[in-house]
Scaffold this motif. Structure first.
Motif, PDB file in Angstrom:
ATOM      1  N   SER A 230       5.747   1.958  -4.661  1.00  0.00           N
ATOM      2  CA  SER A 230       4.799   1.183  -3.860  1.00  0.00           C
ATOM      3  C   SER A 230       5.219   1.167  -2.396  1.00  0.00           C
ATOM      4  O   SER A 230       4.372   1.201  -1.494  1.00  0.00           O
ATOM      5  CB  SER A 230       4.683  -0.241  -4.406  1.00  0.00           C
TER       6      SER A 230
ATOM      7  N   HIS B 212       0.737  -5.677  -3.706  1.00  0.00           N
ATOM      8  CA  HIS B 212      -0.457  -4.828  -3.629  1.00  0.00           C
ATOM      9  C   HIS B 212      -1.596  -5.530  -2.882  1.00  0.00           C
ATOM     10  O   HIS B 212      -2.282  -4.923  -2.053  1.00  0.00           O
ATOM     11  CB  HIS B 212      -0.931  -4.451  -5.033  1.00  0.00           C
TER      12      HIS B 212
ATOM     13  N   LYS C 128      -0.740  -5.680   0.820  1.00  0.00           N
ATOM     14  CA  LYS C 128      -0.884  -4.358   1.440  1.00  0.00           C
ATOM     15  C   LYS C 128      -2.346  -4.064   1.754  1.00  0.00           C
ATOM     16  O   LYS C 128      -2.700  -3.633   2.855  1.00  0.00           O
ATOM     17  CB  LYS C 128      -0.327  -3.290   0.507  1.00  0.00           C
ATOM     18  N   THR C 129      -3.206  -4.299   0.767  1.00  0.00           N
ATOM     19  CA  THR C 129      -4.620  -3.973   0.933  1.00  0.00           C
ATOM     20  C   THR C 129      -5.247  -4.794   2.052  1.00  0.00           C
ATOM     21  O   THR C 129      -6.098  -4.305   2.797  1.00  0.00           O
ATOM     22  CB  THR C 129      -5.371  -4.217  -0.382  1.00  0.00           C
TER      23      THR C 129
ATOM     24  N   GLN D 146       1.287  -5.780   6.079  1.00  0.00           N
ATOM     25  CA  GLN D 146       2.279  -4.808   5.636  1.00  0.00           C
ATOM     26  C   GLN D 146       3.674  -5.417   5.534  1.00  0.00           C
ATOM     27  O   GLN D 146       4.392  -5.164   4.561  1.00  0.00           O
ATOM     28  CB  GLN D 146       2.319  -3.592   6.553  1.00  0.00           C
TER      29      GLN D 146
ATOM     30  N   SER E  41      -4.101   3.495   3.415  1.00  0.00           N
ATOM     31  CA  SER E  41      -4.418   2.216   4.061  1.00  0.00           C
ATOM     32  C   SER E  41      -3.685   2.015   5.377  1.00  0.00           C
ATOM     33  O   SER E  41      -4.257   1.490   6.333  1.00  0.00           O
ATOM     34  CB  SER E  41      -4.113   1.057   3.109  1.00  0.00           C
ATOM     35  N   GLU E  42      -2.418   2.413   5.449  1.00  0.00           N
ATOM     36  CA  GLU E  42      -1.668   2.214   6.700  1.00  0.00           C
ATOM     37  C   GLU E  42      -1.914   3.348   7.687  1.00  0.00           C
ATOM     38  O   GLU E  42      -1.900   3.137   8.896  1.00  0.00           O
ATOM     39  CB  GLU E  42      -0.175   2.086   6.390  1.00  0.00           C
TER      40      GLU E  42
ATOM     41  N   TYR F 102       7.555  -6.269  -2.259  1.00  0.00           N
ATOM     42  CA  TYR F 102       8.093  -5.135  -3.007  1.00  0.00           C
ATOM     43  C   TYR F 102       9.622  -5.199  -3.055  1.00  0.00           C
ATOM     44  O   TYR F 102      10.240  -4.897  -4.088  1.00  0.00           O
ATOM     45  CB  TYR F 102       7.645  -3.815  -2.383  1.00  0.00           C
TER      46      TYR F 102
ATOM     47  N   ALA G 274       3.920  -7.413   2.514  1.00  0.00           N
ATOM     48  CA  ALA G 274       3.881  -6.546   1.333  1.00  0.00           C
ATOM     49  C   ALA G 274       5.246  -5.916   1.085  1.00  0.00           C
ATOM     50  O   ALA G 274       5.734  -5.884  -0.054  1.00  0.00           O
ATOM     51  CB  ALA G 274       2.825  -5.452   1.512  1.00  0.00           C
TER      52      ALA G 274
ATOM     53  N   LEU H 111       3.122   3.298   0.922  1.00  0.00           N
ATOM     54  CA  LEU H 111       2.639   2.772   2.198  1.00  0.00           C
ATOM     55  C   LEU H 111       2.481   3.896   3.224  1.00  0.00           C
ATOM     56  O   LEU H 111       1.830   3.718   4.251  1.00  0.00           O
ATOM     57  CB  LEU H 111       3.604   1.711   2.740  1.00  0.00           C
TER      58      LEU H 111
END
Length: 673
Positions: free
Chosen positions: A319, A288, A291-292, A296, A630-631, A303, A299, A323
């Protein structure tokens, strides 16, 4: 010195002396223990002290060389396994340390410090329930006073009224009993009395500054009370004494993430996953944060590691789905569907798998199958988070009654003068993250995150209102004088300062739910900008329906509830448009997509900002983004998403019916009179 011919009493004296030295002078304690071993052989207590002295001095290899064989030789002696756990933790072997602590409490359950250490290990892994149980046992076994023991047992068994009564009785007899004060603070926290919990723990530390367990409680209560700056002070105080403590470090990483300090948080998480490589939950937390911060690929790898450790961990699959730009493989889909066929899959894992499979089938164009999974996921989630649409409608009616144009004119000129905040409000999945990304690409604006400060204020005001009202804080707000409104505005500016890193004149608060609190925002910060992000009701609502939110948004798990919520939102914003003409700037998502430059120029003009070309290249902005988009906002605008909801139109009848005239009138508002 020699003890071979000394009576047992002399040996006990020597061991007690070495034990006392351990805290003040671990090197000397080690020398004392070594002398005892030379004199009487491998005495277990002397070996324990020697190992502990090595641990205290950071000599973890030597500590393990002593404590490992001792624990093997003494499988039923809990202190040996506790010390071994401490040494293993210092050596970065978190999983082995966890096993040693579990063994210690299994052998001897009434050891408070073992429960405390176990709780810290479990907290580091994100096992909140397990950590709470361990900490409760620490409290329970920390006292030998019969009255306190009864209260601790009641607290452990969640008999809160009984625990509170016993503790208040104890504090009448002994007002400075810090153990009782700490337990009473836990009672207050469980009852939602945040301020009481904070005050009790502050008093506890005033009386006993070295009471580390209470300080840890205090840091957690401050964090949950949206006081990250104060929480960090407490955690840093604890870490100064015990820098390797996994529970302290994990909480610091969580708080740093809350205030936007992602890279330091990521560094802590990286250390924790190295220490506990076999635990899926901590890999998820690590993912997480990555990712933030925009990492990516890393992340996804985190995961994936989480899934490799626990194939039934639905939240890790969700999760990946969350994305938005990620695509599951055929093997991923087979694995998720296999999990859903299990009879023993718990509800939380199942609902995450339902949402994730819905996303996988959506990407494959199987919209009927996709909707079926989204629907099942929503039914499960709604079962966990009940929602009453009538309550929301009642709050909207009350706001319209109270917050009239005359009401606002009577209070003109009140509030704090600061013009720093730019609030972006609306419904989730309406394009607010895109607007934030555009604005934060301007040299004068910093994007932060969905800040909880306004909602925290409403909770405090709610305590001052009439509990019989659906939203009693509205009534409390009408009673605030000019000084109180100014103080709240200044409090907001001060409390959000920790989120501002760049020193720009303006910053963004992108909490969508703040549309319910436009009156509060206007009264306490009359010079702040308010932007309403609005998207086609079917697109916005269905996007919310297929989104599993980590918390809140209880209205989003039923199509009819979603339609009513959107309708109430439009009605409330139409009211503010009439009561405060021009106060709120509206951005229609579809117009922003179709004519981006013109809409960006309008947006910047409303904010009093000159046009900057970089705002059109918002996708190059590398800032951290904490939302589900976010992506997506790291890519140029594309029109494909505007009408994507049409693939699901055959199943949206309940949503259309609930929206009623709002659907036909969009992008305008219907007449609500």
């Amino acid at each position: 010195m020699s003890f071979a011919s000394e009576p047992t009493g002399s040996l006990d004296v020597a061991l007690a002396h070495a034990s006392r030295l351990l805290e003040s002078d671990p090197a000397l304690a080690g020398e004392q223990a070594t002398e005892i071993i030379r004199a009487v052989g491998n005495h277990p207590m002397a070996l324990l002290l020697l190992g502990a002295s090595h641990t205290a001095r950071g000599q973890t290899r030597q500590a393990l060389d002593v404590l490992g064989p001792l624990a093997n030789a003494q499988p039923r002696w809990a202190p040996a396994h506790i010390e071994l756990g401490h040494a293993l933790a210092r050596a970065g072997q978190g999983d082995e340390a966890l096993a040693a602590m579990r063994h210690a409490v299994a052998v001897q359950p009434d050891l408070p410090q073992a429960w405390l250490a176990l709780g810290n290990h479990l907290a580091a892994l994100g096992d909140t329930e397990g950590a709470q149980t361990a900490f409760a046992n620490h409290v329970r076994f920390s006292t030998r006073d019969p009255g306190l023991l009864a209260a601790a047992t009641a607290l452990h068994e969640n008999r809160i009224p009984e625990a509170e009564s016993l503790l208040r009785e104890q504090l009448k007899k002994a007002p400075t009993d810090v153990a009782a004060i700490r337990m009473l603070a836990e009672v207050a926290a469980r009852l939602g009395r945040q301020e009481d919990a904070e005050n009790l723990l502050a008093r506890c530390l005033e009386l006993a500054p070295a009471f580390d367990a209470a300080r840890q409680n205090y840091a957690l209560v401050l964090y949950r009370g949206n006081k990250p700056r104060e929480a960090l002070i407490q955690i840093d105080t604890l870490l100064a004494q015990d820098p390797a403590n996994p529970g302290y470090r994990n909480l610091k990483a969580v708080i740093l993430s809350r205030v936007g300090e992602y890279e330091p948080a990521i560094a802590i998480y990286a250390d924790i996953v190295a220490q506990y490589p076999k635990h899926a939950k901590i890999w998820l937390s690590y993912g997480h944060a990555l990712k933030t911060a925009g990492h990516q690929d890393r992340a996804v790898a985190a995961y994936r590691k989480s899934i490799a450790l626990d194939a039934g961990f639905g939240e890790a699959y969700w999760s990946l789905a969350n994305l938005k730009t990620f695509r599951f493989s055929a093997a991923d889909l087979d694995a998720m569907q296999a999990q859903l066929r299990r009879d023993d899959l718990d509800t939380d894992a199942r609902l995450h798998f339902e949402f994730a499979v819905g996303k996988a089938l959506e990407d494959l164009g199987d919209y009927a199958g996709s909707f079926a999974h989204y629907e099942r996921g929503n039914v499960l989630r709604l079962g966990e988070l009940p929602y009453n649409a009538d309550d929301t409608s009642l709050r909207v009616r009350r706001a319209k009654q109270l917050f009239t144009g005359e009401f606002f004119r009577e209070r003109a000129g009140r509030g704090a003068e600061a013009a720093d905040p730019i609030f972006i409000v609306g419904l989730p999945r309406a394009g607010s993250t895109l607007i934030e990304q555009i604005l934060s690409s301007h040299s004068a604006v910093e994007g932060t995150m969905e800040l909880p400060e306004i909602i925290s204020m409403t909770r405090v005001l709610r305590q001052q209102g009439d509990a019989a009202q659906a939203m009693p804080y509205y009534d409390a707000l009408t009673q605030l004088d000019a000084a109180a409104l100014r103080d709240l505005g200044e409090q907001y500016i001060e409390r959000t300062r920790i989120h501002r890193k760049e020193g720009t004149p303006f910053f963004i608060d992108k909490m969508p739910n703040n549309f319910s609190h436009v009156a509060l925002i206007h009264l306490i910060l009359p010079n702040a900008k308010i932007i309403d992000a609005r998207r086609h009701p079917l697109a916005c609502c269905f996007s919310g329906y297929k989104q599993h939110f980590a918390r809140g948004q209880n209205f989003s798990y039923n199509l009819a509830d979603l339609g009513r919520y959107y309708r109430d939102y439009v009605e409330l914003m139409a009211h503010y448009d009439a009561a405060l003409p021009g106060r709120v700037h509206r951005v229609i998502y579809e117009t922003l997509v179709d004519d981006t430059e013109a809409e960006v120029r309008r947006l910047l003009a409303y904010c009093g900002l000159p046009f900057e070309e970089q705002c059109l290249r918002f996708f190059e902005n590398a800032r951290p983004v904490r939302t589900a988009s976010s992506e997506q906002v790291r890519q140029p605008i594309y029109r494909e998403g505007v009408d994507h909801w049409r693939h699901y139109e055959p199943w949206l009848g309940p949503l259309k019916s609930a929206l009623g005239p709002v659907l036909e009138a969009y992008p305008k508002a219907p007449d609500f009179s």
